[in-house]
Design a protein around this motif. Structure first.
Motif, PDB file in Angstrom:
ATOM      1  N   THR A 182       0.810  -1.211   0.000  1.00  0.00           N
ATOM      2  CA  THR A 182       0.000   0.000   0.000  1.00  0.00           C
ATOM      3  C   THR A 182       0.846   1.265   0.000  1.00  0.00           C
ATOM      4  O   THR A 182       0.341   2.349  -0.286  1.00  0.00           O
ATOM      5  CB  THR A 182      -0.920   0.016   1.229  1.00  0.00           C
ATOM      6  N   TYR A 183       2.124   1.150   0.323  1.00  0.00           N
ATOM      7  CA  TYR A 183       3.058   2.280   0.307  1.00  0.00           C
ATOM      8  C   TYR A 183       2.580   3.465   1.131  1.00  0.00           C
ATOM      9  O   TYR A 183       2.716   4.608   0.707  1.00  0.00           O
ATOM     10  CB  TYR A 183       3.325   2.731  -1.129  1.00  0.00           C
ATOM     11  N   LEU A 184       2.000   3.225   2.278  1.00  0.00           N
ATOM     12  CA  LEU A 184       1.424   4.308   3.064  1.00  0.00           C
ATOM     13  C   LEU A 184       1.923   4.251   4.495  1.00  0.00           C
ATOM     14  O   LEU A 184       2.300   3.190   5.015  1.00  0.00           O
ATOM     15  CB  LEU A 184      -0.113   4.214   3.056  1.00  0.00           C
ATOM     16  N   SER A 185       1.896   5.388   5.165  1.00  0.00           N
ATOM     17  CA  SER A 185       2.186   5.435   6.591  1.00  0.00           C
ATOM     18  C   SER A 185       1.071   4.727   7.346  1.00  0.00           C
ATOM     19  O   SER A 185       0.012   4.416   6.788  1.00  0.00           O
ATOM     20  CB  SER A 185       2.289   6.888   7.052  1.00  0.00           C
ATOM     21  N   ALA A 186       1.304   4.480   8.627  1.00  0.00           N
ATOM     22  CA  ALA A 186       0.290   3.810   9.435  1.00  0.00           C
ATOM     23  C   ALA A 186      -1.011   4.600   9.446  1.00  0.00           C
ATOM     24  O   ALA A 186      -2.108   4.034   9.314  1.00  0.00           O
ATOM     25  CB  ALA A 186       0.811   3.606  10.859  1.00  0.00           C
ATOM     26  N   ALA A 187      -0.905   5.927   9.578  1.00  0.00           N
ATOM     27  CA  ALA A 187      -2.107   6.766   9.606  1.00  0.00           C
ATOM     28  C   ALA A 187      -2.801   6.785   8.249  1.00  0.00           C
ATOM     29  O   ALA A 187      -4.018   6.630   8.157  1.00  0.00           O
ATOM     30  CB  ALA A 187      -1.747   8.187  10.046  1.00  0.00           C
ATOM     31  N   ASN A 188      -2.020   6.954   7.166  1.00  0.00           N
ATOM     32  CA  ASN A 188      -2.624   6.991   5.836  1.00  0.00           C
ATOM     33  C   ASN A 188      -3.143   5.622   5.419  1.00  0.00           C
ATOM     34  O   ASN A 188      -4.136   5.521   4.700  1.00  0.00           O
ATOM     35  CB  ASN A 188      -1.616   7.502   4.808  1.00  0.00           C
ATOM     36  N   LEU A 189      -2.466   4.544   5.868  1.00  0.00           N
ATOM     37  CA  LEU A 189      -2.959   3.198   5.577  1.00  0.00           C
ATOM     38  C   LEU A 189      -4.315   2.973   6.228  1.00  0.00           C
ATOM     39  O   LEU A 189      -5.240   2.425   5.606  1.00  0.00           O
ATOM     40  CB  LEU A 189      -1.962   2.149   6.068  1.00  0.00           C
ATOM     41  N   ALA A 190      -4.465   3.397   7.486  1.00  0.00           N
ATOM     42  CA  ALA A 190      -5.748   3.251   8.173  1.00  0.00           C
ATOM     43  C   ALA A 190      -6.840   4.030   7.437  1.00  0.00           C
ATOM     44  O   ALA A 190      -7.959   3.527   7.251  1.00  0.00           O
ATOM     45  CB  ALA A 190      -5.630   3.727   9.621  1.00  0.00           C
ATOM     46  N   THR A 191      -6.507   5.249   6.990  1.00  0.00           N
ATOM     47  CA  THR A 191      -7.485   6.040   6.238  1.00  0.00           C
ATOM     48  C   THR A 191      -7.864   5.356   4.939  1.00  0.00           C
ATOM     49  O   THR A 191      -9.041   5.299   4.564  1.00  0.00           O
ATOM     50  CB  THR A 191      -6.914   7.439   5.944  1.00  0.00           C
ATOM     51  N   TYR A 192      -6.862   4.817   4.252  1.00  0.00           N
ATOM     52  CA  TYR A 192      -7.128   4.152   2.969  1.00  0.00           C
ATOM     53  C   TYR A 192      -7.995   2.904   3.160  1.00  0.00           C
ATOM     54  O   TYR A 192      -8.959   2.681   2.419  1.00  0.00           O
ATOM     55  CB  TYR A 192      -5.808   3.785   2.309  1.00  0.00           C
ATOM     56  N   LEU A 193      -7.682   2.080   4.164  1.00  0.00           N
ATOM     57  CA  LEU A 193      -8.458   0.862   4.397  1.00  0.00           C
ATOM     58  C   LEU A 193      -9.881   1.194   4.832  1.00  0.00           C
ATOM     59  O   LEU A 193     -10.820   0.461   4.516  1.00  0.00           O
ATOM     60  CB  LEU A 193      -7.766  -0.014   5.441  1.00  0.00           C
ATOM     61  N   ARG A 194     -10.053   2.290   5.564  1.00  0.00           N
ATOM     62  CA  ARG A 194     -11.407   2.714   5.922  1.00  0.00           C
ATOM     63  C   ARG A 194     -12.201   3.148   4.685  1.00  0.00           C
ATOM     64  O   ARG A 194     -13.427   3.112   4.684  1.00  0.00           O
ATOM     65  CB  ARG A 194     -11.356   3.857   6.937  1.00  0.00           C
ATOM     66  N   SER A 195     -11.489   3.564   3.644  1.00  0.00           N
ATOM     67  CA  SER A 195     -12.179   4.034   2.433  1.00  0.00           C
ATOM     68  C   SER A 195     -12.538   2.893   1.491  1.00  0.00           C
ATOM     69  O   SER A 195     -13.294   3.094   0.538  1.00  0.00           O
ATOM     70  CB  SER A 195     -11.298   5.042   1.690  1.00  0.00           C
ATOM     71  N   LEU A 196     -12.003   1.687   1.716  1.00  0.00           N
ATOM     72  CA  LEU A 196     -12.296   0.544   0.848  1.00  0.00           C
ATOM     73  C   LEU A 196     -13.535  -0.185   1.361  1.00  0.00           C
ATOM     74  O   LEU A 196     -13.500  -0.799   2.425  1.00  0.00           O
ATOM     75  CB  LEU A 196     -11.114  -0.426   0.828  1.00  0.00           C
ATOM     76  N   PRO A 197     -14.640  -0.181   0.624  1.00  0.00           N
ATOM     77  CA  PRO A 197     -15.838  -0.894   1.080  1.00  0.00           C
ATOM     78  C   PRO A 197     -15.657  -2.402   0.963  1.00  0.00           C
ATOM     79  O   PRO A 197     -14.949  -2.895   0.080  1.00  0.00           O
ATOM     80  CB  PRO A 197     -16.930  -0.389   0.130  1.00  0.00           C
ATOM     81  N   SER A 198     -16.296  -3.153   1.862  1.00  0.00           N
ATOM     82  CA  SER A 198     -16.183  -4.608   1.837  1.00  0.00           C
ATOM     83  C   SER A 198     -16.724  -5.195   0.545  1.00  0.00           C
ATOM     84  O   SER A 198     -16.317  -6.285   0.138  1.00  0.00           O
ATOM     85  CB  SER A 198     -16.924  -5.205   3.037  1.00  0.00           C
ATOM     86  N   SER A 199     -17.622  -4.473  -0.125  1.00  0.00           N
ATOM     87  CA  SER A 199     -18.196  -4.983  -1.375  1.00  0.00           C
ATOM     88  C   SER A 199     -17.155  -5.115  -2.476  1.00  0.00           C
ATOM     89  O   SER A 199     -17.379  -5.824  -3.457  1.00  0.00           O
ATOM     90  CB  SER A 199     -19.328  -4.057  -1.840  1.00  0.00           C
ATOM     91  N   SER A 200     -15.993  -4.442  -2.335  1.00  0.00           N
ATOM     92  CA  SER A 200     -14.947  -4.542  -3.347  1.00  0.00           C
ATOM     93  C   SER A 200     -13.904  -5.598  -2.995  1.00  0.00           C
ATOM     94  O   SER A 200     -12.963  -5.818  -3.757  1.00  0.00           O
ATOM     95  CB  SER A 200     -14.260  -3.189  -3.534  1.00  0.00           C
ATOM     96  N   LEU A 201     -14.067  -6.274  -1.841  1.00  0.00           N
ATOM     97  CA  LEU A 201     -13.078  -7.240  -1.374  1.00  0.00           C
ATOM     98  C   LEU A 201     -13.525  -8.668  -1.656  1.00  0.00           C
ATOM     99  O   LEU A 201     -14.705  -8.998  -1.570  1.00  0.00           O
ATOM    100  CB  LEU A 201     -12.829  -7.078   0.119  1.00  0.00           C
ATOM    101  N   ASP A 202     -12.567  -9.521  -1.974  1.00  0.00           N
ATOM    102  CA  ASP A 202     -12.842 -10.937  -2.216  1.00  0.00           C
ATOM    103  C   ASP A 202     -12.300 -11.799  -1.084  1.00  0.00           C
ATOM    104  O   ASP A 202     -13.046 -12.491  -0.403  1.00  0.00           O
ATOM    105  CB  ASP A 202     -12.228 -11.358  -3.547  1.00  0.00           C
ATOM    106  N   GLN A 203     -10.990 -11.744  -0.872  1.00  0.00           N
ATOM    107  CA  GLN A 203     -10.346 -12.579   0.138  1.00  0.00           C
ATOM    108  C   GLN A 203      -9.280 -11.786   0.890  1.00  0.00           C
ATOM    109  O   GLN A 203      -8.795 -10.760   0.411  1.00  0.00           O
ATOM    110  CB  GLN A 203      -9.676 -13.802  -0.501  1.00  0.00           C
TER     111      GLN A 203
END
Length: 816
Positions: A186-207
């Motif tokens: 993800t190439y992100l800091s811990a804070a930016n990684l948390a923000t990015y993962l919060r922005s990814l909806p579960s509907s776009s995830l497979d595994q």
């Protein structure tokens, strides 16, 4: 630690004699299961029947290369049935087996079922958790309570994963896990990684793939292992799409929408994942501090209450194309983008008490901030399959550019107990940051005779970061530069790597060994200003990272399997952790970087027992040296948080996982672990020695109420543990959800209630602070009700999946 090598040696001797005895009798049937373009169908089921009475003799899941083998068979006539969801069943002809006869069958080629959604009702469902020899696979869609959640919330439900109030991720009691998206960091800091993962909806995830000891093909970065989040992929002929929208209510309202679509015609496959997420959340953080003199007498105390109300507008885009130049050759290009503007108003109320416990003064801090983060990337990939045996060459080229810019204003007002204003201070800052990442890698796989496989690859990456911190003191409307904190930090890093990996099946044994070499070259330059001189540092080091897996089937059917593994990993400092800047939280709390951070190294040992992929027991031991961990030290009344090397960490972990189906309408998945973390090393306050056992468990109950109704109850509990200076207290969460399928099963309506009792409240104490003690308590906005509508349209037919992996395997996860 000294007992482990003899333990593994004894285990190997016992297994060897069992293996030798197992080879003295019995016939054998082997083969492979492929799709219509001769690609291995990993996870397909093969069932062996006796021809006379059609009685099931044995059942297996094929391996990653599609192969299977039934061993130690009695002389008889058999036939085999192969199944895989979305494909037509395959039935072999009759197979004659003698007492010592080995039969190698031609590959089973399964054809797609070829039915559209309105022609078939899909009732089969993947298990929430699946165990493989080198990883645990979590199927996100198996839990309806994941509906409306984001990627970070889904991670918190995964076996062995913990997420704290700030979004920091630990895996099996260890920090430093490498988080990847579709095999790319993800190439992100811990804070930016948390923000990015919060922005990814579960509907776009497979595994979600959990690897505490990844194979040599993966970068050695991440001492706690690798978490690989795989997004949904479609390569169906024609048009296929899934649209989802939800509305949620927690402390504040929030919404998210996503669209995943795919269009394939002839040799061209176009795909896109688009999502928008609006979130306004709430958190209250309370920190209580007590200060002591050299004799241990309390001199003062401080109570802080902070309120965080960040508002985010997150947009994620992933667009790509695959071109099937021939049945053996595929070219692909993928563009990714993330835009996350945020603003927050975070007031802090501090109350300072004297030695007698009387209120001395109050400090009110108004912290207002706004920031913009954007990440853009492009990946070019190529795959060539030489033949149907699995000989493959591939390469990836990646470029990623992350840009962030934040502005803050701190207004500190100090009052006497009677309300008299005694001091006012205003500080403003501007914090721009740019990270450019270039990566290239190539991989080659070559099958060998006798069920063996050789893999090799090379990779090179280059990272260039530019961070500035511009601080100003604002007095009577006049802004002047704060030279004590204003600075600029440049960091460049090049990593060159090569690996080899070898797999071999010997009777009931499966062996996998690998070796990875990584050469790291880094230079840091802290630019000076009018009052401070320049400083710089250079790091060069080369390391070897071996991995080994040994699995043994205790019975001929392969229902009972033992797996022993070993791996060595590295945790390089995050780019931002090397940045010596100071960042203000309030008048009494600062964050600062550490340019003298050293990489940490971890040795991982694991022994596991697996029964039919339904039940798994495991024990693991990890030793980490030069542990990188958040540390807190005191300067006057100010607490300064920085990342430091604090000696070594030992982790002993016992875990169990099971998938049960008590009835046709009830499925249960349970995971539980007990682990001990021990930290030892030199510290600010002398010598740090902390050790504590922790119990953690999570589980889900899924209920099929009818053909169109289903429900779920899930949750987790953790007794708390020690993580460096931090000792947490117990916390947990209970969730419930219900789903109704509509529109001929093309659509669904789901209602999910997360954290029903609002019991998730990360809290604890901070130890080993010289001359002070501290406790913290979080009130987090996790009690959320979500209503979601999802609609699918297009075909269900499975066709060859596109390859969207990339070469940037670890660098982005370290960006700060």
């Amino acid at each position: 630690m000294k007992l482990l090598p003899p333990f593994f040696l004894i285990l190997f001797v016992v297994l060897f004699f069992n293996f030798a005895n197992a080879q003295t009798a019995g016939g054998k049937i082997s083969g492979s299961v492929l799709d219509e373009v001769k690609k291995p169908l990993d996870g397909a089921t093969v069932i062996l029947f006796t021809a006379k009475d059609s009685v099931v003799t044995s059942t297996q899941l094929v391996k990653q290369d599609g192969s299977f083998a039934f061993q130690n068979l009695k002389s008889n006539t058999y036939f085999i049935k192969a199944t895989f969801m979305g494909y037509k069943n395959y039935r072999s002809g009759l197979v004659e087996v003698g007492q010592q006869k080995a039969v190698n069958l031609p590959a089973f080629v399964l054809s797609p079922a070829g039915k559209t959604l309105n022609e078939v009702s899909v009732t089969a469902q993947k298990s929430f958790v699946q165990q493989k020899v080198d990883r645990t696979v979590v199927n996100v869609g198996a839990l309806i309570s994941n509906t409306g959640a984001n990627a970070l919330e889904v991670l918190a439900k995964s076996p062995g994963v913990q997420v704290d109030a700030d979004g920091n991720i630990t895996f099996k009691g260890k920090s430093g896990v490498m988080v990847m998206i579709d095999d790319k960091p993800t190439y992100l800091s811990a804070a930016n990684l948390a923000t990015y993962l919060r922005s990814l909806p579960s509907s776009s995830l497979d595994q979600i793939e959990l690897m505490d000891n990844p194979p040599a093909k993966y970068d050695a970065a991440g001492n706690a292992g690798v978490i690989n989040i795989k997004t949904k992929k479609n390569s169906v002929k024609g048009f296929n799409a899934v649209a989802s929208a939800n509305i949620a209510q927690g402390f504040y309202g929030r919404t998210s929408e996503s669209l995943n679509f795919n269009y394939r015609v002839d040799k061209v496959n176009l795909f896109a994942n688009l999502s928008y997420d609006y979130q306004k959340t709430f958190r209250r953080l309370e920190i209580d501090r007590n200060y002591f003199d050299a004799n241990g007498v309390q001199t003062s105390s401080l109570a802080d209450i902070s309120y965080f109300r960040p508002t985010n507008h997150n947009t994620n885009v992933k667009v790509g194309m695959d071109y099937y130049m021939s049945p053996k050759t595929t070219w692909g290009v993928v563009f990714t983008g993330n835009w996350s503007p945020e603003h927050d108003s975070s007031p802090v109320f501090s109350m300072l008490y004297g030695q007698d416990g009387q209120l001395d003064s109050t400090i009110n801090t108004l912290n207002t901030s706004k920031s913009k983060f954007s990440s853009k990337g492009v990946n070019l990939n190529y795959t060539h399959k030489y033949d149907s045996t699995g000989r493959v060459f591939s390469f990836d080229l990646d470029y990623i550019r992350d840009i962030s810019n934040g502005e803050q204003e701190f207004v500190n007002n100090t009052y006497l107990p009677d309300g008299t204003l005694t001091n006012s201070q205003t500080i403003t800052d501007n914090l721009p940051s740019t990270i450019n990442i270039y990566s290239a890698k190539a991989d080659y796989t070559h099958p060998l005779r006798g069920k063996a496989k050789f893999e090799a690859g090379v990779k090179s990456s280059y990272v260039n970061t530019d961070n500035a911190a511009n601080y100003f003191n604002l007095v009577d409307g006049v802004s002047t530069i704060d030279y004590n904190n204003t600075n600029r930090f440049l960091y460049k890093e090049n990593i060159n790597a090569a690996y080899i990996n070898f797999n071999k099946t010997l009777g009931r044994f499966d062996i996998q060994t690998g070796l990875r070499l990584e050469n790291t070259n880094g230079t840091g330059h802290q630019l000076g200003n009018a009052q401070k001189p320049d400083s710089s540092f250079v790091n060069h080091y080369t390391n070897l990272f071996p991995t080994a897996y040994l699995s043994y089937k205790l019975d001929t059917a392969g229902h009972n399997v033992l797996v022993a593994s070993y791996g060595r990993r590295i945790g390089r400092p995050n780019y931002g952790s090397l940045n010596p800047f100071t960042f203000f939280v309030d008048k009494f709390t600062y964050f600062s970087g550490n340019p003298f951070l050293k990489p940490q190294f971890t040795d991982n040992y694991k022994l596991a027992y697996n029964y039919k992929s339904l039940f798994t027991l495991a024990v693991s031991y990890n030793l980490t040296t030069d542990v990188q961990n958040e540390t807190i030290h005191k300067s006057g009344d100010v607490f300064i948080s920085t990342t430091g090397n604090i000696g070594q960490q030992k982790t002993l972990d016992f875990s169990a996982n099971t998938n049960l189906q008590p009835t046709k309408w009830w499925t249960v998945n349970l995971y539980a672990e007990v682990y001990n973390n021990t930290y030892e090393g030199e510290f600010y306050s002398g010598y740090l020695h902390q050790s504590q056992y922790t119990f953690g468990a999570n589980g889900s109950n899924q209920f099929t109420l009818s053909k169109t109704w289903s429900a779920e109850i899930s949750g987790f509990y953790n007794t708390g543990g020690t993580y460096g200076q931090f000792v947490s207290i117990p916390t947990g969460m209970l969730n419930a959800a219900i789903q109704k399928k509509i529109l001929n099963n093309k659509g669904s309506i789901r209602f999910n209630m997360r954290d029903i009792f609002h019991s998730f409240s990360p809290s604890g104490t901070i130890t080993n602070i010289e001359g002070a003690t501290a406790t913290y308590h979080n009130f987090v906005d996790t009690q959320v009700a979500t209503l979601t509508f999802t609609y699918s349209f297009g075909k269900l037919t499975n066709t060859p999946s596109k390859r969207d992996t990339g070469g940037a395997d670890s660098e982005q996860g370290r960006a700060h």
